[in-house]
Design a protein around this motif. Structure first.
Motif, PDB file in Angstrom:
ATOM      1  N   LEU A  40       0.834  -1.209   0.000  1.00  0.00           N
ATOM      2  CA  LEU A  40       0.000   0.000   0.000  1.00  0.00           C
ATOM      3  C   LEU A  40       0.866   1.257   0.000  1.00  0.00           C
ATOM      4  N   VAL A  41       1.946   1.228   0.778  1.00  0.00           N
ATOM      5  CA  VAL A  41       2.859   2.379   0.817  1.00  0.00           C
ATOM      6  C   VAL A  41       3.508   2.574  -0.553  1.00  0.00           C
ATOM      7  N   LYS A  42       3.972   1.484  -1.137  1.00  0.00           N
ATOM      8  CA  LYS A  42       4.598   1.548  -2.462  1.00  0.00           C
ATOM      9  C   LYS A  42       3.623   2.125  -3.493  1.00  0.00           C
ATOM     10  N   HIS A  43       2.384   1.677  -3.428  1.00  0.00           N
ATOM     11  CA  HIS A  43       1.381   2.129  -4.384  1.00  0.00           C
ATOM     12  C   HIS A  43       1.102   3.623  -4.263  1.00  0.00           C
ATOM     13  N   VAL A  44       0.874   4.106  -3.040  1.00  0.00           N
ATOM     14  CA  VAL A  44       0.532   5.524  -2.907  1.00  0.00           C
ATOM     15  C   VAL A  44       1.716   6.428  -3.222  1.00  0.00           C
ATOM     16  N   ALA A  45       2.923   5.928  -3.046  1.00  0.00           N
ATOM     17  CA  ALA A  45       4.094   6.716  -3.478  1.00  0.00           C
ATOM     18  C   ALA A  45       4.015   6.966  -4.981  1.00  0.00           C
ATOM     19  N   GLY A  46       3.678   5.927  -5.731  1.00  0.00           N
ATOM     20  CA  GLY A  46       3.530   6.085  -7.178  1.00  0.00           C
ATOM     21  C   GLY A  46       2.382   6.996  -7.555  1.00  0.00           C
ATOM     22  N   VAL A  47       1.294   6.919  -6.807  1.00  0.00           N
ATOM     23  CA  VAL A  47       0.141   7.787  -7.058  1.00  0.00           C
ATOM     24  C   VAL A  47       0.535   9.252  -6.907  1.00  0.00           C
ATOM     25  N   GLU A  48       1.270   9.560  -5.844  1.00  0.00           N
ATOM     26  CA  GLU A  48       1.694  10.958  -5.627  1.00  0.00           C
ATOM     27  C   GLU A  48       2.653  11.423  -6.716  1.00  0.00           C
ATOM     28  N   LEU A  49       3.619  10.569  -7.075  1.00  0.00           N
ATOM     29  CA  LEU A  49       4.582  10.952  -8.108  1.00  0.00           C
ATOM     30  C   LEU A  49       3.892  11.181  -9.449  1.00  0.00           C
ATOM     31  N   GLY A  50       2.836  10.420  -9.701  1.00  0.00           N
ATOM     32  CA  GLY A  50       2.140  10.568 -10.968  1.00  0.00           C
ATOM     33  C   GLY A  50       1.208  11.765 -11.007  1.00  0.00           C
ATOM     34  N   TYR A 102       8.362   6.988  -0.354  1.00  0.00           N
ATOM     35  CA  TYR A 102       7.083   7.638  -0.083  1.00  0.00           C
ATOM     36  C   TYR A 102       7.285   9.037   0.482  1.00  0.00           C
ATOM     37  N   ARG A 103       8.228   9.190   1.390  1.00  0.00           N
ATOM     38  CA  ARG A 103       8.485  10.523   1.948  1.00  0.00           C
ATOM     39  C   ARG A 103       9.006  11.486   0.876  1.00  0.00           C
ATOM     40  N   ARG A 104       9.850  10.994  -0.015  1.00  0.00           N
ATOM     41  CA  ARG A 104      10.336  11.846  -1.114  1.00  0.00           C
ATOM     42  C   ARG A 104       9.192  12.194  -2.064  1.00  0.00           C
ATOM     43  N   ALA A 105       8.313  11.218  -2.292  1.00  0.00           N
ATOM     44  CA  ALA A 105       7.173  11.461  -3.186  1.00  0.00           C
ATOM     45  C   ALA A 105       6.261  12.532  -2.611  1.00  0.00           C
ATOM     46  N   TRP A 106       6.035  12.480  -1.287  1.00  0.00           N
ATOM     47  CA  TRP A 106       5.118  13.477  -0.748  1.00  0.00           C
ATOM     48  C   TRP A 106       5.798  14.847  -0.664  1.00  0.00           C
ATOM     49  N   SER A 107       7.119  14.898  -0.503  1.00  0.00           N
ATOM     50  CA  SER A 107       7.818  16.193  -0.563  1.00  0.00           C
ATOM     51  C   SER A 107       7.721  16.786  -1.959  1.00  0.00           C
ATOM     52  N   HIS A 108       7.882  15.924  -2.972  1.00  0.00           N
ATOM     53  CA  HIS A 108       7.769  16.342  -4.363  1.00  0.00           C
ATOM     54  C   HIS A 108       6.350  16.861  -4.634  1.00  0.00           C
ATOM     55  N   ALA A 109       5.352  16.141  -4.134  1.00  0.00           N
ATOM     56  CA  ALA A 109       3.963  16.546  -4.310  1.00  0.00           C
ATOM     57  C   ALA A 109       3.675  17.859  -3.594  1.00  0.00           C
ATOM     58  N   ASP A 110       4.191  18.001  -2.374  1.00  0.00           N
ATOM     59  CA  ASP A 110       3.975  19.240  -1.617  1.00  0.00           C
ATOM     60  C   ASP A 110       4.571  20.441  -2.335  1.00  0.00           C
ATOM     61  N   ALA A 111       5.728  20.229  -2.981  1.00  0.00           N
ATOM     62  CA  ALA A 111       6.357  21.325  -3.723  1.00  0.00           C
ATOM     63  C   ALA A 111       5.481  21.742  -4.907  1.00  0.00           C
ATOM     64  N   THR A 112       4.853  20.765  -5.552  1.00  0.00           N
ATOM     65  CA  THR A 112       3.927  21.076  -6.649  1.00  0.00           C
ATOM     66  C   THR A 112       2.748  21.892  -6.125  1.00  0.00           C
ATOM     67  N   LEU A 154       0.643  14.222  -8.785  1.00  0.00           N
ATOM     68  CA  LEU A 154       1.128  15.520  -8.281  1.00  0.00           C
ATOM     69  C   LEU A 154       2.570  15.793  -8.692  1.00  0.00           C
ATOM     70  N   GLY A 155       3.003  15.090  -9.707  1.00  0.00           N
ATOM     71  CA  GLY A 155       4.341  15.301 -10.249  1.00  0.00           C
ATOM     72  C   GLY A 155       4.280  15.353 -11.763  1.00  0.00           C
ATOM     73  N   ALA A 156       4.310  14.179 -12.394  1.00  0.00           N
ATOM     74  CA  ALA A 156       4.356  14.098 -13.859  1.00  0.00           C
ATOM     75  C   ALA A 156       3.193  14.809 -14.522  1.00  0.00           C
TER      76      ALA A 156
END
Length: 202
Positions: free
Chosen positions: A48-58, A100-110, A60-62
């Protein structure tokens, strides 16, 4: 009491609550317990953690022209089915939580950099139906994260009986193990009575 509201702050606060609740569900468990599938479809905590990391990167990133510097291989077009829903033996707890923590930092920056009405394009959606606002994207990620945090609640309870939203606030009715057993038995009786009544009315 105040009725003023900052939409970005509200969205971020509820998203962060879900993120932290999800990660808390890993605490104190063995490598086996955070990975083992506990439903017929394989639901597991680290997946679940792995999945939501990808969701955020996609979303709220790409989607907003901010792809991850190193996109995880399980998000590629050639990845095997459901590769983002479980962790291999070589994918450590630390690496998944760190991602996951890096993904949410990336998302927060967006979220911080762009207005909520900014239009993005979802790379994996069909052309012509691939646009969404940042507001829509954040609501989508927030909803997805809370949904999976709920899955994690159930999986963790199945593993060791640990329940609740956070360590300092479990949000559960007060009661010891005997009370909960009695409560569960009462629900079981009510379910059987309702089923018997339905069958009799047949």
């Amino acid at each position: 009491m105040t009725t003023s509201s900052d939409a970005k702050a509200d969205l971020h606060r509820y998203l962060q609550t879900a993120r932290e609740a999800l990660l808390w569900k890993l605490e104190g468990l063995s490598e086996y317990d955070i990975r083992r599938p506990l439903t017929p479809t394989g639901t597991n905590l680290l997946g679940l953690v792995k999945h939501v990391a990808g969701v955020e990167l996609g979303y709220l990133g790409a989607t907003f022209g901010r792809p991850a510097e190193e996109p995880p291989p399980w998000l590629g077009d050639d990845a095997e089915t459901n590769a983002d829903m479980w962790a291999t033996a070589d994918e450590s707890r630390e690496s998944m939580v760190g991602l996951y923590r890096r993904a949410w930092s990336h998302a927060d920056a967006t979220l911080e950099a762009l207005p909520l009405d900014t239009i993005g394009k979802v790379p994996w959606w069909p052309a012509g139906r691939d646009e969404m606002t940042l507001h829509h994207a954040v609501v989508r990620v927030l909803t997805e994260t809370h949904r999976h945090a709920g899955h994690a609640d159930i999986v963790r309870e199945l593993i060791d009986g640990d329940v609740g939203e956070r360590k300092d606030r479990d949000s559960m009715a007060p009661g010891d193990s005997a009370w909960w057993e009695s409560y569960r038995n009462r629900l079981e009786r009510a379910a059987r009575q309702a089923d018997d009544r339905s069958a009799a009315q047949g």
